[in-house]
Design an enzyme around this catalytic site. Sequence first.
Site, PDB file in Angstrom:
ATOM      1  N   GLU A   1      -6.998   5.194   7.510  1.00 45.79           N
ATOM      2  CA  GLU A   1      -6.817   6.592   7.088  1.00 45.79           C
ATOM      3  C   GLU A   1      -8.065   7.096   6.368  1.00 45.79           C
ATOM      4  OE1 GLU A   1      -3.058   5.934   5.107  1.00 45.79           O
ATOM      5  OE2 GLU A   1      -2.199   5.508   7.081  1.00 45.79           O
TER       6      GLU A   1
ATOM      7  N   ASN B   1       0.862  -1.185   0.000  1.00 49.51           N
ATOM      8  CA  ASN B   1       0.000   0.000   0.000  1.00 49.51           C
ATOM      9  C   ASN B   1       0.897   1.233   0.000  1.00 49.51           C
ATOM     10  OD1 ASN B   1      -1.843   2.013   0.417  1.00 49.51           O
ATOM     11  ND2 ASN B   1      -2.326   1.453   2.537  1.00 49.51           N
TER      12      ASN B   1
ATOM     13  N   HIS C   1      -9.570   1.369   4.830  1.00 50.22           N
ATOM     14  CA  HIS C   1      -8.309   1.668   5.527  1.00 50.22           C
ATOM     15  C   HIS C   1      -8.563   2.705   6.615  1.00 50.22           C
ATOM     16  CE1 HIS C   1      -4.241   2.997   6.325  1.00 50.22           C
ATOM     17  NE2 HIS C   1      -3.838   1.860   5.789  1.00 50.22           N
TER      18      HIS C   1
ATOM     19  N   SER D   1       3.238  -1.622  10.353  1.00 49.85           N
ATOM     20  CA  SER D   1       4.685  -1.625  10.620  1.00 49.85           C
ATOM     21  C   SER D   1       5.385  -2.936  10.264  1.00 49.85           C
ATOM     22  CB  SER D   1       4.954  -1.255  12.090  1.00 49.85           C
ATOM     23  OG  SER D   1       4.533   0.067  12.350  1.00 49.85           O
TER      24      SER D   1
ATOM     25  N   LYS E   1       0.053   4.250  -0.401  1.00 49.74           N
ATOM     26  CA  LYS E   1      -0.652   5.463   0.060  1.00 49.74           C
ATOM     27  C   LYS E   1      -0.386   6.589  -0.946  1.00 49.74           C
ATOM     28  CE  LYS E   1      -0.179   3.630   4.633  1.00 49.74           C
ATOM     29  NZ  LYS E   1      -0.222   3.816   6.059  1.00 49.74           N
TER      30      LYS E   1
ATOM     31  N   GLU F   1      -5.537  -4.459  10.810  1.00 43.01           N
ATOM     32  CA  GLU F   1      -4.552  -3.405  10.974  1.00 43.01           C
ATOM     33  C   GLU F   1      -4.869  -2.603  12.240  1.00 43.01           C
ATOM     34  OE1 GLU F   1      -2.518  -2.328   7.089  1.00 43.01           O
ATOM     35  OE2 GLU F   1      -4.299  -1.113   7.158  1.00 43.01           O
TER      36      GLU F   1
ATOM     37  N   GLY G   1       2.359   2.735  10.733  1.00 41.29           N
ATOM     38  CA  GLY G   1       3.363   3.783  10.586  1.00 41.29           C
ATOM     39  C   GLY G   1       4.102   4.141  11.861  1.00 41.29           C
TER      40      GLY G   1
HETATM   41  P1  PGA Z   1       2.732   0.707   7.590  1.00 35.35           P
HETATM   42  O1  PGA Z   1       1.301   0.920   6.927  1.00 35.35           O
HETATM   43  O2  PGA Z   1       3.281  -0.599   7.087  1.00 35.35           O
HETATM   44  O3  PGA Z   1       3.539   1.893   7.126  1.00 35.35           O
HETATM   45  O4  PGA Z   1       2.547   0.699   9.063  1.00 35.35           O
HETATM   46  C1  PGA Z   1       0.413  -0.145   6.784  1.00 35.35           C
HETATM   47  C2  PGA Z   1      -0.901   0.347   6.252  1.00 35.35           C
HETATM   48  O5  PGA Z   1      -1.322   1.462   6.569  1.00 35.35           O
HETATM   49  O6  PGA Z   1      -1.570  -0.349   5.490  1.00 35.35           O
END
Ligand code: PGA
Length: 230
Positions: free
Chosen positions: A88, A7, A86, A189, A9, A153, A159
């Site tokens: 976000e 992903n 997601h 992460s 983003k 998640e 992140g």
């Molecule tokens: P990350 O993001 O691996 O940077 O923690 C995962 C995600 O948001 O899908």
Amino acid sequence: MKIIVANWKMNGDIDLCDKIINSLKSAIYPESIIICPPSPLLFMFREVKFKYGAQNCSTNLKGAFTGEISPSLLKSIGCSYVIIGHSERRNLFCESNDYIFQKFKLILELDLIPIVCIGEKINERSYYKEVLEEQLKYFIKHGDLNKVIFAYEPVWSIGTGIIPNLDDILEVTSFIKMQTQSKVLYGGSVNKKNATEILNIASIDGALVGGASLDPNEFYEIIKISEKIK
Ligand code: PGA
């Protein structure tokens, strides 16, 4: 084979597409790799052996919805997957479970595969089952989940470099699997250092990788790790 979803983003450019395409040429199981770049970059992946998908889509197929992207357009350019729900999108763009479910239905109708993200916030940890049940209830009612992929998640892990302990990931993803009978990924992460222990968790069908998928070398190492695990 474990599924590895990248992903990106709102990151990446044509140069990163070239680098990723090049580094994944020797992947043994390209069908299990799903790259989700920003939508304007999707066309870059039309000739590749691995899969690609979008990070979001509209709840409509066409019409006066400025700035939205139709799932049928995504399908027409060869996408196989669409990430929905997601955290976000839920938190920054106020997407509700109901709204996410509208996308879900459309995606399935078009024979695309939804990758549905769910997860609890840090203050919801002690009652995560209720939180996840609430997020899952529309999909479970819908019934037809055999093609669907869920991604667990935990919002506090995205992140941050912090991952839950492995027993907790096992417990929560087993719970999601029991509820849905679907494939379940872990996201939050994931990197080359923790990929082996995470991907070896019995209830995990793969990983959704954010930050670490933007570094072609690191992402390739994660793919190599996944290739060694049944
Ligand atoms: P990350 O993001 O691996 O940077 O923690 C995962 C995600 O948001 O899908």
